[in-house]
Motif scaffolding. Structure first.
Motif, PDB file in Angstrom:
ATOM      1  N   ARG A  24      -4.936  -0.669   2.981  1.00 20.84           N
ATOM      2  CA  ARG A  24      -4.637   0.004   1.725  1.00 20.84           C
ATOM      3  C   ARG A  24      -3.123   0.203   1.568  1.00 20.84           C
ATOM      4  N   GLN A  25      -2.491   0.492   2.711  1.00 23.27           N
ATOM      5  CA  GLN A  25      -1.042   0.655   2.718  1.00 23.27           C
ATOM      6  C   GLN A  25      -0.315  -0.653   2.504  1.00 23.27           C
ATOM      7  N   GLN A  28      -0.027  -1.001  -1.143  1.00 22.70           N
ATOM      8  CA  GLN A  28       0.933  -0.079  -1.772  1.00 22.70           C
ATOM      9  C   GLN A  28       2.379  -0.456  -1.455  1.00 22.70           C
ATOM     10  N   THR A 189      -1.384   5.833   7.341  1.00 23.77           N
ATOM     11  CA  THR A 189      -2.130   6.513   6.280  1.00 23.77           C
ATOM     12  C   THR A 189      -2.688   7.818   6.858  1.00 23.77           C
ATOM     13  N   SER A 190      -3.328   8.622   6.021  1.00 23.07           N
ATOM     14  CA  SER A 190      -3.936   9.845   6.545  1.00 23.07           C
ATOM     15  C   SER A 190      -5.225   9.527   7.308  1.00 23.07           C
ATOM     16  N   ALA A 258     -11.065   9.914   2.862  1.00 22.67           N
ATOM     17  CA  ALA A 258     -10.161   8.765   2.741  1.00 22.67           C
ATOM     18  C   ALA A 258     -10.449   7.989   1.456  1.00 22.67           C
ATOM     19  N   ARG A 260     -11.616   9.142  -1.310  1.00 19.47           N
ATOM     20  CA  ARG A 260     -11.244   9.920  -2.493  1.00 19.47           C
ATOM     21  C   ARG A 260      -9.836  10.503  -2.406  1.00 19.47           C
ATOM     22  N   ASP A 261      -9.114  10.178  -1.316  1.00 22.15           N
ATOM     23  CA  ASP A 261      -7.757  10.682  -1.152  1.00 22.15           C
ATOM     24  C   ASP A 261      -7.692  12.204  -1.092  1.00 22.15           C
ATOM     25  N   THR A 292     -15.574   2.370  -3.300  1.00 22.47           N
ATOM     26  CA  THR A 292     -14.348   1.832  -2.704  1.00 22.47           C
ATOM     27  C   THR A 292     -14.487   0.348  -2.374  1.00 22.47           C
TER      28      THR A 292
END
Ligand code: TYM
Length: 339
Positions: A24-25, A28, A189-190, A258, A260-261, A292
């Motif tokens: 995902r990163q 971005q 990422t988180s 993750a 839904r952030d 997702t």
């Protein structure tokens, strides 16, 4: 300028852990101006698998990994997407780096120790283990340093390898009195670590034998629902955030958060307030995972009809990566005295 590099092994297709923890990163990071972005399908690393991957399977996995990466938003106009083995400078630099890397550093690598099996920490690893597995992190350092990368988007399980890459860069620079290699830093990422659905104490992994342990980015909606329904939890019907004592429930909350952030710890009193019973929790989690994965899978399926396009993207990426990597290799040869 930032130079971004990361890699993924073509063993099977990428899964939800890869996506939430790293990929995902990758997407971005492509969108910032004035930088070079390089993403590699690391087929040479996949050769360390045991037992070895059959050639036809490896060939398919390389192609399908490229398909998934394109499907989730890697844009060949913004990034160089390529196949590691097609850029010889990776292995050329690896040799030079193995000559400045201490065996002791490699012995400390968690991945090596885990794969070296059950022998006690201070016992010699079984003699049948392969050189390639031992040298794996040096090849990874070469992947990074051959592009003189400054930023490396990876999940938490790769942080130790990245630290080693910095140590290797430092010892090279010191040995040859140069500042050729910048110190690459991890970008996280988180969702640092997504766990297996069948064993929430182990990370979700492509190499795990049981396909129910992971959600592939190519899974159908009904397969995803079935896998989430089968996830290991516990007998307590309440929804609480207790990663230490309730790892299964925590993993489901991490997945939801993750996708839904959100912060997983906030969910029991926030978005998931009032949800009781594992059946109901799993329904909620399956819904957001399906949301997702669906767009990625649908684009992946569409790209199944574009075999020529996917191949052309890799071919062009290979040529562009070769040009970047060869430029560094020239500098390495000069620094070392081979030229
Ligand atoms: P690989 O192929 O195992 O995984 C690709 C990326 O996904 C992340 N990841 C995870 N993140 C969160 N939870 C999980 N369960 C999970 N599983 C995997 C990984 O951290 C990784 O970012 N050695 C690397 C490939 C590599 C590489 C490199 C990476 C080779 N050369 C150079 C960066 C730079 C690996 O095996 O990743």
């Amino acid at each position: 300028v930032r130079r971004i590099l990361s890699g993924i092994q073509p063993t099977g297709v990428p899964h939800l852990g890869n996506f939430l923890g790293a990929l995902r990163q990758w997407v971005q990071l492509q969108d910032q101006p004035a930088q070079t972005v390089v993403y590699s399908i690391v087929d040479l690393h996949a050769l360390t698998a045991h037992p070895p991957v059959p050639p036809a399977t490896l060939r398919d996995s390389i192609h399908n990994s490229a398909r998934v990466l394109l499907a989730l938003g890697i844009n060949p106009k913004k990034s160089i997407l390529f196949q590691q083995s097609q850029v010889p400078a990776h292995t050329q630099l690896q040799w030079v780096l193995t000559c400045v890397t201490s065996v002791g550093w490699l012995n400390r690598m968690t991945q090596w120790k885990t794969k070296a099996g059950s022998s006690p920490a201070d016992a010699a690893p079984p003699a049948a283990l392969k050189m390639g597995l031992f040298a794996y992190p040096v090849l990874q350092a070469a992947d990074i340093l051959i592009y003189r990368a400054t930023h490396v988007p990876v999940g938490e399980d790769q942080h130790q390898h990245l630290e080693l890459a910095r140590d290797i860069a430092k010892v090279f620079n010191t040995t040859y009195k140069t500042n050729l290699f910048p110190m690459p830093q991890a970008v996280s990422t988180s969702a640092k670590r997504i766990m297996s659905l069948t064993d929430p104490t182990a990370k979700m992994s492509k190499s795990h034998a049981n396909p129910k342990s992971r959600i592939d980015l190519t899974d159908s909606d009904s397969t995803i629902a079935k896998k989430v329904r089968g996830a290991v939890t516990d007998s307590d019907p309440t929804v609480t955030w207790d990663p230490d004592t309730r790892p299964g429930v925590a993993n489901l909350l991490s997945l939801y958060a993750a996708c839904r952030d959100l912060d997983p710890a906030s969910l029991p009193e926030g978005e998931l307030k009032g949800v009781v019973g594992m059946v109901n929790l799993k329904k909620k989690v399956a819904e957001c995972v399906v949301d997702t994965v669906r767009p990625v899978r649908d684009e992946y399926l569409r790209l199944g009809g574009e075999v020529g396009y996917v191949k052309a993207v890799l071919e062009e990426g290979n040529a562009r990566a070769r040009a970047e990597a060869d430029a560094t290799w020239e500098m390495v040869m000069k620094a070392v005295g081979m030229k």
